[in-house]
Design a protein around this motif. Structure first.
Motif, PDB file in Angstrom:
ATOM      1  N   LYS A  72      91.533   6.577  17.046  1.00 25.03           N
ATOM      2  CA  LYS A  72      92.806   5.854  16.965  1.00 25.03           C
ATOM      3  C   LYS A  72      92.946   4.863  18.114  1.00 25.03           C
ATOM      4  N   ASN A  73      92.567   5.311  19.304  1.00 21.50           N
ATOM      5  CA  ASN A  73      92.640   4.405  20.456  1.00 21.50           C
ATOM      6  C   ASN A  73      91.695   3.217  20.302  1.00 21.50           C
ATOM      7  N   LEU A  74      90.497   3.500  19.745  1.00 22.06           N
ATOM      8  CA  LEU A  74      89.542   2.411  19.514  1.00 22.06           C
ATOM      9  C   LEU A  74      90.107   1.368  18.559  1.00 22.06           C
ATOM     10  N   LEU A  75      90.735   1.829  17.486  1.00 22.02           N
ATOM     11  CA  LEU A  75      91.295   0.914  16.498  1.00 22.02           C
ATOM     12  C   LEU A  75      92.422   0.070  17.077  1.00 22.02           C
ATOM     13  N   HIS A  76      93.077   0.585  18.100  1.00 20.10           N
ATOM     14  CA  HIS A  76      94.150  -0.166  18.761  1.00 20.10           C
ATOM     15  C   HIS A  76      93.637  -0.969  19.962  1.00 20.10           C
ATOM     16  N   GLY A  77      92.315  -0.997  20.138  1.00 20.37           N
ATOM     17  CA  GLY A  77      91.748  -1.762  21.242  1.00 20.37           C
ATOM     18  C   GLY A  77      91.804  -1.064  22.578  1.00 20.37           C
ATOM     19  N   ASP A  78      92.125   0.232  22.570  1.00 20.02           N
ATOM     20  CA  ASP A  78      92.192   1.009  23.803  1.00 20.02           C
ATOM     21  C   ASP A  78      90.888   1.781  23.965  1.00 20.02           C
ATOM     22  N   LEU A  79      90.059   1.364  24.911  1.00 19.04           N
ATOM     23  CA  LEU A  79      88.766   2.012  25.137  1.00 19.04           C
ATOM     24  C   LEU A  79      88.847   3.133  26.160  1.00 19.04           C
ATOM     25  N   GLY A  80      90.039   3.452  26.591  1.00 15.12           N
ATOM     26  CA  GLY A  80      90.204   4.545  27.543  1.00 15.12           C
ATOM     27  C   GLY A  80      90.319   4.058  28.971  1.00 15.12           C
ATOM     28  N   LEU A  81      90.276   5.014  29.886  1.00 16.00           N
ATOM     29  CA  LEU A  81      90.417   4.734  31.313  1.00 16.00           C
ATOM     30  C   LEU A  81      89.137   5.125  32.036  1.00 16.00           C
ATOM     31  N   SER A  82      88.651   4.242  32.886  1.00 18.39           N
ATOM     32  CA  SER A  82      87.504   4.555  33.721  1.00 18.39           C
ATOM     33  C   SER A  82      87.992   5.399  34.900  1.00 18.39           C
ATOM     34  N   TYR A  83      87.496   6.636  34.956  1.00 21.83           N
ATOM     35  CA  TYR A  83      87.965   7.554  35.990  1.00 21.83           C
ATOM     36  C   TYR A  83      87.305   7.280  37.337  1.00 21.83           C
ATOM     37  N   ILE A  84      86.224   6.517  37.335  1.00 23.24           N
ATOM     38  CA  ILE A  84      85.567   6.147  38.586  1.00 23.24           C
ATOM     39  C   ILE A  84      86.198   4.897  39.171  1.00 23.24           C
ATOM     40  N   HIS A  85      86.400   3.886  38.334  1.00 25.65           N
ATOM     41  CA  HIS A  85      86.954   2.607  38.798  1.00 25.65           C
ATOM     42  C   HIS A  85      88.481   2.595  38.762  1.00 25.65           C
ATOM     43  N   GLN A  86      89.086   3.603  38.129  1.00 24.41           N
ATOM     44  CA  GLN A  86      90.547   3.726  38.068  1.00 24.41           C
ATOM     45  C   GLN A  86      91.207   2.474  37.483  1.00 24.41           C
ATOM     46  N   GLN A  87      90.682   2.041  36.342  1.00 22.28           N
ATOM     47  CA  GLN A  87      91.277   0.925  35.609  1.00 22.28           C
ATOM     48  C   GLN A  87      90.880   1.039  34.147  1.00 22.28           C
ATOM     49  N   PRO A  88      91.634   0.410  33.246  1.00 22.32           N
ATOM     50  CA  PRO A  88      91.269   0.470  31.830  1.00 22.32           C
ATOM     51  C   PRO A  88      89.861  -0.058  31.587  1.00 22.32           C
ATOM     52  N   VAL A  89      89.150   0.593  30.652  1.00 23.30           N
ATOM     53  CA  VAL A  89      87.779   0.188  30.351  1.00 23.30           C
ATOM     54  C   VAL A  89      87.748  -1.247  29.817  1.00 23.30           C
ATOM     55  N   THR A  90      88.756  -1.625  29.056  1.00 19.07           N
ATOM     56  CA  THR A  90      88.818  -2.993  28.512  1.00 19.07           C
ATOM     57  C   THR A  90      88.814  -4.031  29.623  1.00 19.07           C
ATOM     58  N   ASP A  91      89.610  -3.800  30.658  1.00 22.52           N
ATOM     59  CA  ASP A  91      89.636  -4.735  31.784  1.00 22.52           C
ATOM     60  C   ASP A  91      88.311  -4.728  32.535  1.00 22.52           C
ATOM     61  N   LEU A  92      87.711  -3.555  32.657  1.00 24.60           N
ATOM     62  CA  LEU A  92      86.440  -3.431  33.372  1.00 24.60           C
ATOM     63  C   LEU A  92      85.323  -4.181  32.645  1.00 24.60           C
ATOM     64  N   LEU A  93      85.301  -4.063  31.320  1.00 27.22           N
ATOM     65  CA  LEU A  93      84.258  -4.724  30.541  1.00 27.22           C
ATOM     66  C   LEU A  93      84.466  -6.229  30.466  1.00 27.22           C
ATOM     67  N   SER A  94      85.721  -6.661  30.379  1.00 25.19           N
ATOM     68  CA  SER A  94      85.994  -8.097  30.245  1.00 25.19           C
ATOM     69  C   SER A  94      85.502  -8.875  31.452  1.00 25.19           C
ATOM     70  N   GLY A  95      85.498  -8.237  32.624  1.00 21.39           N
ATOM     71  CA  GLY A  95      85.028  -8.920  33.820  1.00 21.39           C
ATOM     72  C   GLY A  95      83.520  -9.100  33.855  1.00 21.39           C
ATOM     73  N   ARG A  96      82.801  -8.297  33.070  1.00 23.16           N
ATOM     74  CA  ARG A  96      81.338  -8.347  33.086  1.00 23.16           C
ATOM     75  C   ARG A  96      80.750  -8.884  31.789  1.00 23.16           C
ATOM     76  N   LEU A  97      81.545  -8.907  30.732  1.00 23.35           N
ATOM     77  CA  LEU A  97      81.040  -9.319  29.430  1.00 23.35           C
ATOM     78  C   LEU A  97      80.536 -10.761  29.444  1.00 23.35           C
ATOM     79  N   ALA A  98      81.271 -11.649  30.120  1.00 20.42           N
ATOM     80  CA  ALA A  98      80.868 -13.060  30.160  1.00 20.42           C
ATOM     81  C   ALA A  98      79.501 -13.221  30.814  1.00 20.42           C
TER      82      ALA A  98
END
Length: 322
Positions: A72-98
């Motif tokens: 359900k979270n995936l379908l809503h674009g919520d990839l969860g929380l990175s417990y190491i970086h303490q930020q949403p996975v979506t934000d973490l990936l967007s910074g490196r995807l480019a």
């Protein structure tokens, strides 16, 4: 064509469902859980606090409930929380995807720019000295692992000669958005892209060479020669058009293969992309990031397969995939 594309997209839905089940099951089968990495960094954390955090995050729920919540979270674009970086996975990936997309695009472009001319020369002038050199280069590339070749390139051109940077994607002191910034970014990108391209050319060279050799002895080519058509026109209008067919189909699979290759390139060259993040997340047991990256990789594989089928049917009008 539209009907075929829609049908292939519909086929991707159950494939993605099966992939999500496998990814989630493998993540659960791995030792520890989402808080194991945090526990390793904070050994003083007491057991009661750890149990409260597991309960709050729903890690004590039945597996099927955790899976449904994750989907359900995936379908809503919520990839969860990175417990190491303490930020949403979506934000973490967007910074490196480019960075990963830029590296993959450069590797793909350089691969085709190098491989197609070599394949044409090797196929047209078969058994010549140029063909033997190109075939020898292909054999060496095929036998050399990417991570070994990348390490050699880094050692020679980065550390010994000092022609290229040895890590990062851009110098810190360069102001973002300026011309110097983009030049510096390209300078950091060139060595890892060349390393990936020089190893990745072998398949395209061999495919193109074999197709040209097979095509130039077929009956329709002999007929064209008998009619007095110039050799250059025979190659451009008859041989090359048919020889490029498997290369066009190979493009989609090349795109998916770049994701796996970028893991080695980004790790060796300390390039801040998804591949480097993937290895770090595995080592730190940041499973929310790992599962998100595996799902993205699987989706890219399915899209690459779809692109290959579309390109193949578009290049050759005789092919009708029904």
């Amino acid at each position: 064509m539209l009907k075929f594309i829609l049908r292939r997209i519909m086929m991707m839905i159950p494939q993605l469902l099966i992939l999500s089940i496998l990814v989630f099951a493998l993540a659960k089968a791995m030792p520890g859980d989402a808080l194991t990495g945090q526990l390793a960094q904070s050994p003083k954390m007491d057991a009661n606090t750890l149990m409260e955090m597991r309960e709050k995050l729903g890690l004590n729920d039945p597996v099927h409930i955790q899976y449904v919540r994750w989907v359900k979270n995936l379908l809503h674009g919520d990839l969860g929380l990175s417990y190491i970086h303490q930020q949403p996975v979506t934000d973490l990936l967007s910074g490196r995807l480019a960075n990963t997309l830029l590296l993959s695009a450069c590797v793909l472009l350089l691969t085709y720019l190098i491989a197609i001319p070599l394949g044409l020369v090797s196929g047209r002038w078969q058994d010549s000295w140029a063909d033997k050199l190109i075939v020898g280069y292909s054999y060496v590339s095929f036998a050399t692992p990417l991570f070994i070749f990348a390490l050699v390139m880094l050692f020679v051109f980065g550390f010994k000669l000092g022609w290229f940077p040895t890590g990062g994607s851009v110098d810190i002191q360069v102001e973002k958005g300026t011309l110097d910034y983009y030049i510096n970014k390209f300078y950091h990108l060139l060595l890892p892209a060349l390393s990936g391209a020089l190893i990745g050319t072998v398949g395209i060279i061999q495919y193109l060479r074999s197709e040209i050799i097979d095509t130039k002895v077929k009956d329709f080519v002999k007929t064209a020669r008998a009619k007095g058509i110039p050799e250059s026109k025979i190659y451009s209008h008859h041989i090359l058009r048919n020889s490029f067919l498997p290369i066009a189909a190979f493009l989609g699979y090349e795109i998916t293969g770049l994701i796996g290759g970028s893991i080695f390139l980004e790790s060796i060259y300390s390039y801040p992309g998804l591949g480097q993040l993937f290895l770090q997340s595995i080592m730190q047991r940041d499973y929310s990031v790992v599962t998100a990256l595996v799902m993205i990789s699987g989706l890219a594989t399915l899209i690459g397969t779809l692109l290959s089928d579309i390109i193949l049917s578009a290049v050759d009008p005789r092919i009708r995939i029904e």
